[in-house]
Design an enzyme around this catalytic site. Structure first.
Site, PDB file in Angstrom:
ATOM      1  N   ALA A 119       5.490 -22.441 -11.370  1.00 15.88           N
ATOM      2  CA  ALA A 119       6.511 -21.407 -11.213  1.00 15.88           C
ATOM      3  C   ALA A 119       7.886 -21.974 -11.552  1.00 15.88           C
ATOM      4  O   ALA A 119       8.125 -23.175 -11.476  1.00 15.88           O
ATOM      5  CB  ALA A 119       6.486 -20.869  -9.787  1.00 15.88           C
ATOM      6  N   MET A 120       8.796 -21.074 -11.927  1.00 12.95           N
ATOM      7  CA  MET A 120      10.105 -21.526 -12.407  1.00 12.95           C
ATOM      8  C   MET A 120      10.935 -22.193 -11.313  1.00 12.95           C
ATOM      9  O   MET A 120      11.889 -22.912 -11.612  1.00 12.95           O
ATOM     10  CB  MET A 120      10.881 -20.343 -13.001  1.00 12.95           C
ATOM     11  CG  MET A 120      11.125 -19.197 -12.062  1.00 12.95           C
ATOM     12  SD  MET A 120      11.928 -17.832 -12.924  1.00 12.95           S
ATOM     13  CE  MET A 120      11.858 -16.541 -11.692  1.00 12.95           C
ATOM     14  N   ARG A 121      10.561 -22.006 -10.063  1.00 10.76           N
ATOM     15  CA  ARG A 121      11.315 -22.673  -8.988  1.00 10.76           C
ATOM     16  C   ARG A 121      10.958 -24.152  -8.891  1.00 10.76           C
ATOM     17  O   ARG A 121      11.632 -24.918  -8.210  1.00 10.76           O
ATOM     18  CB  ARG A 121      11.063 -21.975  -7.657  1.00 10.76           C
ATOM     19  CG  ARG A 121       9.621 -21.997  -7.194  1.00 10.76           C
ATOM     20  CD  ARG A 121       9.465 -21.242  -5.874  1.00 10.76           C
ATOM     21  NE  ARG A 121       8.075 -21.203  -5.432  1.00 10.76           N
ATOM     22  CZ  ARG A 121       7.199 -20.280  -5.791  1.00 10.76           C
ATOM     23  NH1 ARG A 121       7.577 -19.325  -6.632  1.00 10.76           N
ATOM     24  NH2 ARG A 121       5.961 -20.291  -5.339  1.00 10.76           N
ATOM     25  N   TYR A 122       9.848 -24.550  -9.565  1.00  8.09           N
ATOM     26  CA  TYR A 122       9.427 -25.944  -9.522  1.00  8.09           C
ATOM     27  C   TYR A 122       9.830 -26.719 -10.773  1.00  8.09           C
ATOM     28  O   TYR A 122      10.063 -27.923 -10.702  1.00  8.09           O
ATOM     29  CB  TYR A 122       7.907 -26.038  -9.348  1.00  8.09           C
ATOM     30  CG  TYR A 122       7.396 -25.423  -8.075  1.00  8.09           C
ATOM     31  CD1 TYR A 122       7.814 -25.885  -6.831  1.00  8.09           C
ATOM     32  CD2 TYR A 122       6.490 -24.368  -8.108  1.00  8.09           C
ATOM     33  CE1 TYR A 122       7.348 -25.320  -5.671  1.00  8.09           C
ATOM     34  CE2 TYR A 122       6.012 -23.796  -6.943  1.00  8.09           C
ATOM     35  CZ  TYR A 122       6.449 -24.272  -5.724  1.00  8.09           C
ATOM     36  OH  TYR A 122       5.987 -23.709  -4.564  1.00  8.09           O
ATOM     37  N   THR A 123       9.859 -26.070 -11.910  1.00 15.15           N
ATOM     38  CA  THR A 123      10.119 -26.781 -13.166  1.00 15.15           C
ATOM     39  C   THR A 123      11.608 -26.909 -13.439  1.00 15.15           C
ATOM     40  O   THR A 123      12.424 -26.136 -12.931  1.00 15.15           O
ATOM     41  CB  THR A 123       9.445 -26.064 -14.343  1.00 15.15           C
ATOM     42  OG1 THR A 123       9.981 -24.733 -14.455  1.00 15.15           O
ATOM     43  CG2 THR A 123       7.944 -25.992 -14.154  1.00 15.15           C
TER      44      THR A 123
END
Length: 744
Positions: A119-123
């Site tokens: 998810a974009m919150r991790y990358t």
């Protein structure tokens, strides 16, 4: 007094037509198709621009992807966050983009499963150095700007690409009524073609193909499409290209080291495993996935023995799995005129070069304007420094020094403002030398820019040199080798199956099974309650079994596909589509060139080659013409039509033996009369031909009636031998109600 409301009235047909056309053009121009200038779709362009505005260049630190997606959605692209993030992920995947625009940190998916990204919150992400190709000249007056969706910000309509990114990274998209499929290419090859077209504007597609040899995907798999087909695709703007996996032979195993573009290794393993489970790959013993971080693609195939032809095995897998794939080519792009069109390679490069020349012209003009403005200000500075004491006096003593300075030294408003904005530290004695030095440099630059702008030849030379410089900086070797290969050929299913003896057993209710030998006695097998033995045939596992129904239709199934004789079998109706109420009367198997006797109980029949009875249709095909109340009888195999004899027996005990050569060889039909039966008895089925068997040379006949049986030898045949279509003679007393007749 009621308010008057102005309502526009339009026919529903006209309104819906216009609404759909507006939607179609929006999808085509603003979502699905790339622009020839920067090769990007609007969402991609906005992502790259938003990241540059956040300062996420190649030298900066990574930032959370959610930050970028938030800026893109909030400022430029008010659509779904998941779609925006997926577009961002695609530009970061080195196995999807030939020259990625985004440098990702974290889980950005894998070649085996591109959708497995976090998810974009991790990358985290930033731009790559290659993105400078698109953004380097953005602030130099090279592009037009337009308000964003809410009018609070401006966004670039195009990015000033220094190289044809459209060809370098390629793209795919589906709009309304049209689509685009542009494969990626090698940077050095494309740059070389651009330089050639600049130097020789009349160059043909064939000339450009001497530089661009074909697509170059971000995989080491081979492109096996012939050069003639690739050139044709470049000339027409549409075609296809075929990629094939690469493999190596290593100590008794086969190692697949590169897969076609966007092909999943796990899917290929699944495809091969399914063939192994279906016993369609008997020469393959095992398959292993040995891929790891250091070796992203390594699929190992273990043959059963060293005698297995690895080349033939791989050719079969190329033809039946995704180890070989086709990719469409469709150069459908939005041109410099703002309209979508399919363009050939020359037109595409020519239009991009026009875009690039215009971009460079705007960049030079922007710089020239800056230089002229700066020289104008420097002229004012020089006047001020030559009269520094008087300038200071005016500034100290005048309430409004600007008009006084303009009048006293004949300055413009811009020059006067620049003088008044000078800091005290710039009033040093050496400042005059610095101003004169800057004037000299800017004057030389002004002259150089004006020379370029006034000469199309110099402009092309500048564009050419910049393309060469970028190609040297960002270029690399080709990833996908171009190799001439023969078309893949799947191994025939019959060749994949081992040839073993098999006995196919058919029951009266239409259930079928098979035993792996010719030694079993089919009549001794157990059958379901109410069912019994009907017919059997000897064949081999790599042959086809043909079933004949009472209506004279033939159906085909692979002989190896039947359940074991240890079970009760399976119903033929589950795999075939015979007419309702149809009974199966016999089964045939053997060499396709062998003959088989097909006959109806009305006394007609012929000899047919086994191969002519095959049918791929589940509903079978009509072979034996059966009319009225007649039915087909159990077929019989013929070894030698010139030597064999045929014995026909009616239910009333009439036996006739004649030479098999008297019957014709046909592919289908009614055949000739084999035995004379009174028409009246046939009509009410009082008498009919119950059996017809083939007697090999020197063979005997065994006839069973209840618990009694009789064996007729060659010397006994003379009594019953005659020509075809005769009545025959009755069997001895006690055998006029016969159960079975078989040849031994």
């Amino acid at each position: 007094m009621s308010e008057i409301i102005d309502i526009e009235r339009r026919p529903l047909r006209e309104f819906t037509e216009q609404a759909y056309l507006d939607y179609s053009m929006y999808v085509i121009l603003d979502r699905a198709l790339p622009h020839i200038g920067d090769g990007l779709k609007p969402v991609q362009r906005r992502i790259v621009y938003a990241m540059s505005e956040l300062g996420l260049n190649a030298a900066s630190k990574f930032k959370k992807s959610a930050r970028t997606v938030g800026d893109v959605l909030g400022k430029f692209h008010p659509h779904g966050d998941s779609a925006c993030y997926e577009a961002m992920v695609l530009m970061a995947q080195s196995f999807s983009y030939r020259y990625p625009l985004i440098d990702g940190q974290g889980n950005w998916g894998s070649n085996d499963d591109p959708k497995s990204f976090a998810a974009m919150r991790y990358t985290e992400a930033k731009l790559t150095a290659y993105a400078e190709i698109l953004l380097g000249e953005l602030d130099q007056g090279t592009t037009d700007w337009a308000p964003n969706f809410d009018g609070t910000l401006d966004e670039p309509l195009l990015l000033p690409a220094r190289l044809p990114n459209l060809l370098l990274n390629g793209t795919t998209g589906i709009a309304v009524g049209m689509a685009t499929d542009i494969p990626p290419h090698n940077l050095r090859e494309v740059a070389s073609a651009c330089v050639h077209l600049l130097e020789k504007p009349k160059a043909t597609v064939a000339d450009l193909c001497a530089h661009i040899h074909g697509p170059d995907y971000p995989t080491a798999a081979e492109i096996i499409t012939p050069q003639e087909e690739i050139r044709e695709a470049y000339e027409t703007g549409h075609g296809s290209v075929k990629m094939r996996a690469r493999y190596e032979k290593e100590k008794g195993v086969i190692a697949i080291t590169a897969l076609p573009y966007q092909t999943s290794g796990s899917k290929i393993i699944e495809q091969i495993a399914q063939q192994m489970q279906a016993k369609k790959l008997p020469m393959l013993d095992d398959i292993r996935d040995e891929s790891d971080h250091e070796t992203p693609t390594r699929i190992v195939l273990v043959p059963r023995s060293n005698r297995v032809d690895a080349e033939q095995l791989m050719q079969h897998l190329f033809a039946t799995t995704d180890l070989e794939r086709n990719y469409r080519i469709n150069f459908n792009v939005i041109g410099t005129d703002g309209l979508p069109a399919v363009k050939n390679l020359r037109t595409l490069l020519k239009e991009w070069l026009e875009f690039r020349v215009e971009t460079v012209r705007r960049r030079l003009q922007f710089r020239l304007d800056k230089v002229v403005d700066r020289l104008h200000i420097l002229d004012g500075y020089l006047i001020a420094f030559l009269n520094i004491d008087e300038v200071i006096k005016i500034i100290r003593n005048e309430d409004k020094p600007k008009p006084v300075l303009m009048k006293r030294f004949k300055l413009t408003g811009t020059q006067a403002d620049a003088i008044l904005d000078l800091r005290l530290r710039h009033l040093a004695r050496l400042e005059e030398e610095r101003i004169r030095g800057e004037q000299k440099e800017l004057s030389a630059e002004r002259k150089r820019i004006e020379l370029i702008l006034s000469s199309s030849r110099r402009m092309k030379t500048l564009v050419r040199d910049e393309i060469k410089a970028d190609a040297k900086k960002f270029g690399d070797d080709r990833c996908s080798p171009l190799v001439q290969r023969e078309a893949a050929q799947a191994i025939a299913e019959a060749d994949l199956i081992p040839s073993e003896p098999i006995t196919i057993v058919l029951s009266e209710k239409g259930w079928v099974r098979a035993a792996k030998s010719h030694d079993i006695e089919p009549r001794e097998l157990a059958f379901r309650t109410g069912d019994a033995y009907q017919a059997a045939a000897h064949g081999r596992t790599n042959q086809i079994a043909v079933f004949l129904d009472a209506g004279g239709r033939c159906y085909s199934l692979p002989a190896h596909s039947f359940p074991s004789a240890r079970s009760m079998g399976e119903p033929l109706a589950g795999r075939l589509s015979p007419p309702d109420g149809t009974d199966f009367v016999g089964v045939i198997s053997g060499d396709p060139a062998a003959g088989v006797l097909l006959a109806s109980d009305s006394g007609y029949g012929f000899i047919a080659p086994v191969g002519d009875l095959y049918s791929k249709n589940k509903a079978g095909k009509a072979v034996l013409s059966v009319r009225g109340v007649a039915r087909a009888i159990v077929p019989a195999e013929i070894d030698d039509p010139d030597e064999d004899e045929i014995a026909c027996l009616t239910n009333e005990g009439y036996l006739l033996i004649f030479a098999a050569a008297e019957l014709p060889i046909l592919a289908r039909g009614k055949g000739l009369k084999m035995m004379q039966i009174p028409p009246a008895k046939l009509k009410n089925r009082a008498e009919f031909m119950m059996s017809a068997v083939v007697i090999p040379a020197g063979g005997t006949l065994r006839i069973t009636a209840g618990s009694r049986h009789i064996s007729l030898k060659q010397k006994d045949f003379e009594r019953y031998r005659s020509e075809r279509a005769r009545r025959g003679l009755k069997l001895p007393r006690g055998f006029q109600r016969v159960d079975t007749m078989e040849a031994l």
